[in-house]
Motif scaffolding. Structure first.
Motif, mmCIF file in Angstrom:
data_model
loop_
_atom_site.group_PDB
_atom_site.id
_atom_site.type_symbol
_atom_site.label_atom_id
_atom_site.label_comp_id
_atom_site.label_asym_id
_atom_site.label_seq_id
_atom_site.Cartn_x
_atom_site.Cartn_y
_atom_site.Cartn_z
ATOM 1 N N ASP A 129 107.823 43.492 40.749
ATOM 2 C CA ASP A 129 108.289 44.952 41.457
ATOM 3 C C ASP A 129 108.632 46.250 40.568
ATOM 4 O OD1 ASP A 129 108.371 43.803 43.987
ATOM 5 O OD2 ASP A 129 110.244 42.801 43.513
ATOM 6 N N ILE A 130 108.076 47.322 40.757
ATOM 7 C CA ILE A 130 108.195 48.289 40.122
ATOM 8 C C ILE A 130 108.776 49.683 40.701
ATOM 9 C CG2 ILE A 130 107.099 50.158 38.540
ATOM 10 C CD1 ILE A 130 105.035 48.232 37.836
ATOM 11 N N GLU A 131 110.270 49.868 40.146
ATOM 12 C CA GLU A 131 110.810 50.989 41.254
ATOM 13 C C GLU A 131 110.978 52.091 40.227
ATOM 14 O OE1 GLU A 131 114.508 48.794 42.383
ATOM 15 O OE2 GLU A 131 113.392 47.409 43.585
ATOM 16 N N TYR A 132 111.026 53.397 41.027
ATOM 17 C CA TYR A 132 111.611 54.550 40.273
ATOM 18 C C TYR A 132 112.129 55.502 41.272
ATOM 19 C CZ TYR A 132 106.904 55.724 42.687
ATOM 20 O OH TYR A 132 105.959 55.708 43.600
ATOM 21 N N PHE A 145 100.627 55.277 38.787
ATOM 22 C CA PHE A 145 99.326 55.251 37.924
ATOM 23 C C PHE A 145 99.878 54.276 36.611
ATOM 24 C CE2 PHE A 145 97.329 56.828 34.019
ATOM 25 C CZ PHE A 145 96.017 56.426 34.134
ATOM 26 N N VAL A 146 101.006 54.786 36.063
ATOM 27 C CA VAL A 146 101.532 54.117 34.941
ATOM 28 C C VAL A 146 101.762 52.729 35.187
ATOM 29 C CG1 VAL A 146 103.385 54.033 33.070
ATOM 30 C CG2 VAL A 146 102.183 56.340 33.762
ATOM 31 N N ALA A 147 102.436 52.491 36.446
ATOM 32 C CA ALA A 147 102.788 51.135 36.883
ATOM 33 C C ALA A 147 101.728 50.250 37.057
ATOM 34 C CB ALA A 147 103.409 51.425 38.351
ATOM 35 N N TYR A 148 100.713 50.788 37.760
ATOM 36 C CA TYR A 148 99.279 49.912 37.897
ATOM 37 C C TYR A 148 98.472 49.509 36.851
ATOM 38 C CZ TYR A 148 100.159 50.008 42.937
ATOM 39 O OH TYR A 148 100.662 49.952 44.288
ATOM 40 N N VAL A 151 100.674 46.870 34.713
ATOM 41 C CA VAL A 151 100.444 45.520 35.267
ATOM 42 C C VAL A 151 99.031 45.073 34.937
ATOM 43 C CG1 VAL A 151 100.028 44.339 37.287
ATOM 44 C CG2 VAL A 151 102.000 45.823 37.170
ATOM 45 N N GLY A 152 97.804 45.984 34.680
ATOM 46 C CA GLY A 152 96.539 45.486 34.436
ATOM 47 C C GLY A 152 96.591 45.044 32.886
ATOM 48 N N GLU A 153 97.390 45.652 31.925
ATOM 49 C CA GLU A 153 97.780 45.372 30.615
ATOM 50 C C GLU A 153 98.344 44.017 30.560
ATOM 51 O OE1 GLU A 153 96.524 46.693 27.885
ATOM 52 O OE2 GLU A 153 95.234 47.814 29.082
ATOM 53 N N LEU A 154 99.285 43.799 31.520
ATOM 54 C CA LEU A 154 100.170 42.415 31.570
ATOM 55 C C LEU A 154 99.154 41.357 31.874
ATOM 56 C CD1 LEU A 154 102.647 41.087 31.000
ATOM 57 C CD2 LEU A 154 103.279 41.754 33.489
ATOM 58 N N ASN A 155 98.479 41.596 32.982
ATOM 59 C CA ASN A 155 97.359 40.696 33.441
ATOM 60 C C ASN A 155 96.337 40.187 32.261
ATOM 61 O OD1 ASN A 155 98.235 40.046 36.051
ATOM 62 N ND2 ASN A 155 97.094 41.720 36.837
ATOM 63 N N GLU A 194 104.037 45.892 42.980
ATOM 64 C CA GLU A 194 104.391 46.739 44.267
ATOM 65 C C GLU A 194 105.436 47.593 43.784
ATOM 66 O OE1 GLU A 194 106.093 44.048 47.129
ATOM 67 O OE2 GLU A 194 104.026 42.993 47.544
ATOM 68 N N SER A 195 105.191 48.873 44.017
ATOM 69 C CA SER A 195 105.749 50.038 43.538
ATOM 70 C C SER A 195 106.749 50.619 44.505
ATOM 71 C CB SER A 195 104.822 50.985 43.051
ATOM 72 O OG SER A 195 103.942 51.483 43.847
ATOM 73 N N LYS A 196 107.923 51.054 44.484
ATOM 74 C CA LYS A 196 108.578 51.646 45.252
ATOM 75 C C LYS A 196 109.454 52.695 44.782
ATOM 76 C CE LYS A 196 112.482 50.175 48.295
ATOM 77 N NZ LYS A 196 113.655 49.220 48.603
ATOM 78 N N ASN A 197 109.544 53.809 45.483
ATOM 79 C CA ASN A 197 110.210 54.825 45.264
ATOM 80 C C ASN A 197 111.598 54.945 45.840
ATOM 81 O OD1 ASN A 197 110.984 57.515 44.428
ATOM 82 N ND2 ASN A 197 109.283 58.534 45.080
#
Length: 403
Positions: A129-132, A145-148, A151-155, A194-197
């Motif tokens: 979960d990524i919240e901003y 964009f930064v969040a996704y 996550v790609g780098e983490l994968n 899963e990003s959430k504003n």
């Protein structure tokens, strides 16, 4: 009968007389001509030198649930985050991290799943979960964009770690335990974002820029209306009458402020009515909060216009300075580009413009319902008081010079 040629010649003579008169009038005021040429050039030059075009790193807090076997060393994660994200700390308290995000002290909260390994063994993806908290639609897209990307780098890091430990994994899962089938999709991407504003208003161009336009219009209107005020009275000789009356500088200024404040506030009320009623711009705070910002912004803007009217010597000069203030406000107030993309000295100078604070406060009150930048109300009032005092000094000087 008059020769048509003679009539045309006389008409041409009269026309060129006006041309010569106006050209000489401009030449006699080299300062106005220089400011007209170099004023916009200076603003564009400062913009080119001061704008770096780069977003500052997103200040991030990582929440790792208690009992998770994930690393708790910030340097381990920072190597995968890159320059666009700065990991401030790792915590287990998600409520505290969200509270800091609501206060806009940080930009991102990343909540790691508690059961990455077990989900992987079960052939399931884990959710990060990524919240901003962003109102600006451009920053909203940038945060996504930064969040996704992260996550790609983490994968990639998880896959590298799994591959490096592949032999041990086979030994541990062999023997009495049957092989565990894991789908290729989970192997390729063990986690998903899963990003959430958390902003109360969904980012939208019209909603985001409407309060900024209101602030810019209020400042420009206040500056333009008052910049011509004292110039006309000084050129018409009214200052001599004020001195003989006698009329105090404080009385002149108070009358000017009250007269033009009536127009400024009336137009502000009309614009707010149209914004909320027609454009459906949210008004999440109490109307009194927005009214305070409008009053302080008008007070500072009228002071800026009156100060201009006391230092210029012609109506043309007053109009020129008013347009230069408008041009500087568009470029350096955060109206078009975020202030954090400018170098520090230019960013500090931008806070001397009343509209810079007006934009931030109106966006916060109208679109968030409250502000985390209450200090800007104090700064806006201080700018207004400084301009009032400076203008009173110059008006007194003008009254003395009229003698």
């Amino acid at each position: 009968m008059i020769d048509p040629f003679v009539g045309l010649l006389k008409s041409w003579t009269r026309t060129t007389a006006f041309v010569g008169k106006d050209v000489l009038e401009v030449i006699r005021r080299p300062g106005a001509l220089i400011s007209l040429i170099f004023g916009p050039f200076l603003i564009m030059g400062l913009f080119g030198l001061g704008y770096n075009g780069q977003y500052r790193p997103l200040q991030t807090v990582l929440v790792v649930p208690a009992g998770s076997n994930l690393p708790r060393d910030t340097s381990f994660y920072q190597q995968y985050l890159g320059e666009s994200v700065h990991l401030l700390e790792i915590t287990e308290n998600v409520d505290n991290a969200r509270a800091r995000l609501q206060r806009q002290q940080i930009d991102l909260v990343v909540i790691a799943p508690a059961d990455v390994e077990q989900n992987f063994l079960n052939g399931q993806q884990s959710t990060i979960d990524i919240e901003y908290n962003e109102l600006d639609p451009v920053r909203d897209n940038y945060a996504r964009f930064v969040a996704y990307r992260q996550v790609g780098e983490l994968n990639r890091a998880i896959i590298e770690q799994a591959v490096s430990q592949g032999v041990q994994y086979i030994i541990q899962t062999s023997g009495s335990q049957p092989p565990i089938p894991v789908s290729p999709a989970v192997i390729a991407a063990p986690t998903r974002a899963e990003s959430k504003n958390l902003a109360p208003v969904s980012p939208n161009v019209v909603k985001f820029f409407a309060p900024a336009v209101l602030a810019l219009v209020l400042q420009h209107m206040g500056v333009t209306l008052t910049a011509l005020s004292l110039v006309r009275e000084r050129l018409s000789g009214a200052m001599d009458i004020f001195r003989v009356a006698p009329v105090r500088a404080l009385e002149i200024l108070t009358g000017k402020y009250l007269a033009y404040a009536f127009f400024n506030l009336s137009i502000a009320a009309s614009i707010c009515f149209l914004m909320v009623g027609v454009l459906q711009i949210p008004m999440l705070s109490a109307p009194s909060d927005v009214a305070w910002v409008v009053v302080l912004l008008s007070f500072a803007s009228l002071g800026l216009g009156l100060l201009i009217s006391t230092v210029v010597d012609s109506e043309r000069g007053a109009v020129q300075l008013s347009m230069l203030v408008l041009l500087a406000s568009v470029f350096f107030s955060g109206f078009v580009l975020p202030l954090d993309q400018f170098i520090t000295p230019l960013r500090i100078a931008a806070y001397s413009l009343p509209v810079t604070h007006g934009i931030q406060l109106l966006q916060d009150y109208m679109l968030r319902g409250a502000t985390n930048q209450a200090w800007e109300l104090i700064v806006l009032a201080a700018i207004g008081m400084f301009l009032f005092l400076a203008t009173s000094v110059t008006v007194r000087r003008n009254l003395r010079s009229a003698a």
